[in-house]
Design an enzyme around this catalytic site. Structure first.
Site, PDB file in Angstrom:
ATOM      1  N   HIS A 202      11.514  69.592  68.918  1.00 23.89           N
ATOM      2  CA  HIS A 202      12.610  69.940  69.819  1.00 23.89           C
ATOM      3  C   HIS A 202      12.300  71.204  70.623  1.00 23.89           C
ATOM      4  O   HIS A 202      12.649  71.306  71.794  1.00 23.89           O
ATOM      5  CB  HIS A 202      13.916  70.115  69.049  1.00 23.89           C
ATOM      6  CG  HIS A 202      15.102  70.102  69.952  1.00 23.89           C
ATOM      7  ND1 HIS A 202      15.657  68.937  70.451  1.00 23.89           N
ATOM      8  CD2 HIS A 202      15.789  71.109  70.531  1.00 23.89           C
ATOM      9  CE1 HIS A 202      16.642  69.234  71.251  1.00 23.89           C
ATOM     10  NE2 HIS A 202      16.755  70.541  71.322  1.00 23.89           N
ATOM     11  N   ARG A 309      22.735  64.152  76.179  1.00 23.93           N
ATOM     12  CA  ARG A 309      22.637  64.304  74.721  1.00 23.93           C
ATOM     13  C   ARG A 309      23.914  64.982  74.205  1.00 23.93           C
ATOM     14  O   ARG A 309      23.980  66.198  74.096  1.00 23.93           O
ATOM     15  CB  ARG A 309      21.408  65.127  74.355  1.00 23.93           C
ATOM     16  CG  ARG A 309      20.080  64.493  74.779  1.00 23.93           C
ATOM     17  CD  ARG A 309      18.912  65.359  74.299  1.00 23.93           C
ATOM     18  NE  ARG A 309      17.628  64.738  74.542  1.00 23.93           N
ATOM     19  CZ  ARG A 309      16.812  65.054  75.543  1.00 23.93           C
ATOM     20  NH1 ARG A 309      17.178  65.991  76.421  1.00 23.93           N
ATOM     21  NH2 ARG A 309      15.651  64.457  75.693  1.00 23.93           N
ATOM     22  N   ARG A 346      24.987  59.418  75.676  1.00 23.27           N
ATOM     23  CA  ARG A 346      24.570  58.935  74.354  1.00 23.27           C
ATOM     24  C   ARG A 346      25.541  59.457  73.304  1.00 23.27           C
ATOM     25  O   ARG A 346      25.860  60.647  73.293  1.00 23.27           O
ATOM     26  CB  ARG A 346      23.151  59.404  74.036  1.00 23.27           C
ATOM     27  CG  ARG A 346      22.629  58.870  72.707  1.00 23.27           C
ATOM     28  CD  ARG A 346      21.184  59.266  72.475  1.00 23.27           C
ATOM     29  NE  ARG A 346      21.031  60.694  72.222  1.00 23.27           N
ATOM     30  CZ  ARG A 346      19.851  61.303  72.065  1.00 23.27           C
ATOM     31  NH1 ARG A 346      18.727  60.603  72.164  1.00 23.27           N
ATOM     32  NH2 ARG A 346      19.789  62.598  71.841  1.00 23.27           N
ATOM     33  N   GLU A 449      14.280  52.989  69.805  1.00 23.97           N
ATOM     34  CA  GLU A 449      13.491  54.136  69.359  1.00 23.97           C
ATOM     35  C   GLU A 449      12.918  53.952  67.960  1.00 23.97           C
ATOM     36  O   GLU A 449      12.293  54.862  67.411  1.00 23.97           O
ATOM     37  CB  GLU A 449      14.338  55.410  69.413  1.00 23.97           C
ATOM     38  CG  GLU A 449      15.682  55.303  68.765  1.00 23.97           C
ATOM     39  CD  GLU A 449      16.584  56.486  69.076  1.00 23.97           C
ATOM     40  OE1 GLU A 449      16.064  57.567  69.386  1.00 23.97           O
ATOM     41  OE2 GLU A 449      17.808  56.311  69.004  1.00 23.97           O
ATOM     42  N   ASN A 472       9.959  59.312  72.124  1.00 25.29           N
ATOM     43  CA  ASN A 472       9.624  60.356  71.148  1.00 25.29           C
ATOM     44  C   ASN A 472       9.751  59.832  69.722  1.00 25.29           C
ATOM     45  O   ASN A 472       8.828  59.932  68.907  1.00 25.29           O
ATOM     46  CB  ASN A 472      10.530  61.578  71.325  1.00 25.29           C
ATOM     47  CG  ASN A 472      10.481  62.133  72.725  1.00 25.29           C
ATOM     48  OD1 ASN A 472       9.552  61.873  73.479  1.00 25.29           O
ATOM     49  ND2 ASN A 472      11.498  62.890  73.092  1.00 25.29           N
ATOM     50  N   ASP A 473      10.921  59.281  69.413  1.00 29.92           N
ATOM     51  CA  ASP A 473      11.121  58.742  68.069  1.00 29.92           C
ATOM     52  C   ASP A 473      10.353  57.440  67.870  1.00 29.92           C
ATOM     53  O   ASP A 473       9.904  57.148  66.754  1.00 29.92           O
ATOM     54  CB  ASP A 473      12.609  58.511  67.799  1.00 29.92           C
ATOM     55  CG  ASP A 473      13.293  59.766  67.251  1.00 29.92           C
ATOM     56  OD1 ASP A 473      12.594  60.584  66.619  1.00 29.92           O
ATOM     57  OD2 ASP A 473      14.503  59.928  67.464  1.00 29.92           O
ATOM     58  N   ARG A 483       7.024  64.342  64.040  1.00 29.68           N
ATOM     59  CA  ARG A 483       6.605  64.903  65.331  1.00 29.68           C
ATOM     60  C   ARG A 483       6.775  66.405  65.411  1.00 29.68           C
ATOM     61  O   ARG A 483       6.320  67.033  66.358  1.00 29.68           O
ATOM     62  CB  ARG A 483       7.357  64.228  66.480  1.00 29.68           C
ATOM     63  CG  ARG A 483       8.869  64.308  66.454  1.00 29.68           C
ATOM     64  CD  ARG A 483       9.431  63.348  67.488  1.00 29.68           C
ATOM     65  NE  ARG A 483      10.884  63.258  67.506  1.00 29.68           N
ATOM     66  CZ  ARG A 483      11.659  63.874  68.377  1.00 29.68           C
ATOM     67  NH1 ARG A 483      11.121  64.664  69.279  1.00 29.68           N
ATOM     68  NH2 ARG A 483      12.963  63.712  68.350  1.00 29.68           N
ATOM     69  N   CYS A 520      13.636  57.123  78.510  1.00 28.01           N
ATOM     70  CA  CYS A 520      14.249  58.451  78.566  1.00 28.01           C
ATOM     71  C   CYS A 520      13.524  59.458  77.678  1.00 28.01           C
ATOM     72  O   CYS A 520      13.967  60.597  77.554  1.00 28.01           O
ATOM     73  CB  CYS A 520      15.722  58.384  78.170  1.00 28.01           C
ATOM     74  SG  CYS A 520      16.006  57.832  76.474  1.00 28.01           S
TER      75      CYS A 520
END
Length: 595
Positions: A202, A309, A346, A449, A472-473, A483, A520
């Site tokens: 993050h 988010r 989201r 994801e 990412n996920d 990650r 995204c």
């Protein structure tokens, strides 16, 4: 003395500034800047904490039983002496008055300085006295946390310095929590260095979103870099240079000027339509975290918000959840700011590296669990807290009366979850209708994801209006790695054939079903993947506003047909490893033959 620290390059560019170390105290410490007129108040808070702790220690000493060891009384004497030591108190006041640190931050910064001095002492007995200083400081920090303090979550804290001549600062920490990043993203730091983290941790994502240089996974950076060291962060090479020579410093200052010129050139593309060389229109959307970010999305020329988010509305609230009306106002403000462009919200994605603040007994809370990335996170948590979930859905639907809103559900893995979510949305709509509250039609989408969602995509496409790929996920779960863990960061590979196959398959199936599809995750904002994703058929990218200009530049230089046959042969052939490598080389190597 000049030296170098190596880590992972996660946000490009060069930052030069004085090091600000965030101590990893056992007591949670708020870090924020105070305005000039608040300096005396902060110093008063420091004095009050010192006096409170002194009173506590004096009371303890007075109430010692007669048979207590004499060493115990002597230890309390030492702590009382340290409380009034000018090396601790005066220096802490200096951090407040000169750097405008809040009292807690200033105290922890001075602890860091003193701890290093103790560590360098040759005498074992003196070196071990560091623990006494730590205990005294932690008592003071606890005293300040018990007293009233400014509401940081409200966003009104004066965290930006106003002195135009102030020297730039770079932040050095073991790690930075997402909630802390909400404060730092509006502050004066020109770069970040952390001991831990990977390319899509993050901290790395926020650094890229701020468009400031960052190096993560630098291991011992926060231990070897000292407060006020002059630091150069080379975000291109993953290099941190501490106390550089004059020649090295001037070279990096030149590179800084070149980067600024490049940014100015890219900014001229703001009003240019994102159309490929062969006439394909590409939708470039913005990822945002807070309502105030909508302004940056508009300024960057975003065609809408592809990912809001919403979990960041739930953070830094001292254990309180936002009310339905608070959420409604936040969502409505973004919808209005985007002036008719679509806004994709989201639902809350709490968990993994974004834990919710712990709540008091009997109230809503979220624990980490043994493995938070595989635990009760995202839609799983929402479904486990139906009251909270319905409240958020009502707020989002109410905001849809003010513009085009789309609803996105994170981390779906089972069709039963999808059915439960859609059923809840239907009941919430009925509640609003019964209450006479207006709302408009809202498309509902699923995030892809986890590999399970990608592999059973046709089932989800029958239920949802669109899908959004969270790369990412998807990479983390497909390759079975954390990650945020720098020890396995070298294995985090967006070019891995399994990843490209899953992404290509999702895009192809969604387009065949006539459903919208976007990316995204970080791949959308990475110029290395623009042409590949366009060749796969992607026409909607969502990224941080600061990345839109560079991706638009790539789109304008892209011919969607150039890699078309190579993509088809890669995912239609038997040797996908070889095919993906040829695909990567076709993008990264100039002049590579595609025949």
């Amino acid at each position: 003395m000049s030296f170098q620290v190596f880590g992972l390059a996660v946000s490009r560019g060069v930052a030069i500034g004085r090091a600000v170390l965030v101590s990893s105290s056992r007591v949670d410490v708020d870090h924020y800047f105070v305005a000039e007129e608040q300096i005396e108040a902060e110093i008063s808070r420091l004095r009050a904490a010192r006096d409170d702790v002194a009173a506590e220690l004096s009371l303890l000493q007075r109430d010692l039983p007669a048979d207590a060891p004499s060493e115990l009384s002597a230890l309390l004497d030492v702590h009382l002496m340290l409380l009034h030591d000018e090396v601790l108190i005066s220096a802490t006041k200096q951090w407040i008055s000169e750097r405008h640190y809040n009292a807690e931050w200033a105290l922890s910064a001075q602890l860091e300085v003193l701890a290093r001095q103790f560590d360098e002492m040759e005498d074992d007995y003196l070196r071990e006295r560091k623990a006494d200083v730590e205990q005294v400081v932690e008592r003071m920090l606890r005293a300040m946390s018990r007293a009233s303090s400014p509401d940081l979550a409200g966003g009104d804290a004066p965290i930006r310095r106003t002195d135009p001549g102030a020297e730039p600062l770079v932040l050095v920490a073991n790690d930075i929590a997402p909630a802390d990043m909400l404060h730092f993203k509006r502050s004066v730091f020109t770069g970040f260095v952390t001991d831990v983290g990977g390319k899509t941790s993050h901290t790395a994502i926020v650094a890229r979103s701020l468009d400031i240089p960052a190096v993560v996974g630098a291991r011992e950076a926060s231990r070897v870099i000292r407060q006020d060291d002059l630091v150069v962060i080379d975000g291109d090479a993953g290099l941190v240079i501490v106390n550089p020579s004059d020649i090295v410093l001037e070279e990096y200052r030149f590179r800084q000027r070149q980067s600024e010129l490049e940014r100015e050139k890219l900014s001229r593309l703001r009003h240019t339509p994102a159309v490929t060389m062969d006439g394909e229109c590409i939708e470039l959307l913005a990822n945002i975290e807070m309502p105030a970010d909508a302004k940056a999305a508009v300024s960057a020329g975003a065609a809408g918000v592809g990912l809001f988010r919403s979990e960041f509305l739930f953070m830094n609230r001292a254990g309180e959840l936002p009310t339905e009306d608070e959420q409604f106002e936040a969502y409505r403000s973004v919808v209005v700011a985007m002036n008719g462009s679509p806004v994709t919200i989201r639902t809350v994605d709490i968990g993994a590296d974004k834990p919710l603040d712990r709540m008091s007994a009997g109230e809503l809370r979220h624990d980490h669990g043994l493995n938070p990335a595989l635990g009760l996170r995202a839609v799983r948590w929402s479904l486990s807290e139906p009251g909270m979930f319905r409240q958020q859905l009502r707020a989002i639907l109410r905001a849809s009366a003010f513009g085009k809103v789309r609803l996105l559900i994170p981390m779906l893995t089972h069709v039963s979850e999808a059915v439960q979510v859609l059923d809840t949305i239907g009941r919430v709509k009925q509640q609003l209708t019964d209450a006479g509250r207006p709302f408009s039609a809202v498309d509902v989408g699923a995030m892809v994801e986890v590999p399970a969602a990608a592999l059973v995509l046709p089932s989800f496409l029958r239920l949802f209006d669109f899908v959004s790929i969270g790369t990412n996920d998807l990479i983390q779960y497909t390759l079975a790695l954390d990650r945020g863990d720098e020890s396995v960061a070298h294995l985090y590979d967006p070019w891995h054939p399994a990843i490209l196959r899953l992404v290509e398959g999702v895009i192809r199936q969604a387009r065949a079903a006539g459903k919208g599809v976007s990316v995204c995750g970080e791949m959308a904002g990475d110029p290395a993947f623009t042409e590949v994703l366009v060749a796969m058929g992607l026409r909607s990218f969502s990224m941080h506003p600061s990345q839109i200009a560079s991706i638009k530049q790539n789109v304008l230089r892209t011919d969607s047909r150039r890699l078309g046959h190579l993509v088809a042969s890669t995912f239609g052939g038997e040797d996908i490893w070889d095919g993906c490598e040829r695909l990567r080389l076709a993008v990264t190597s100039a002049g590579t033959s595609l025949s």
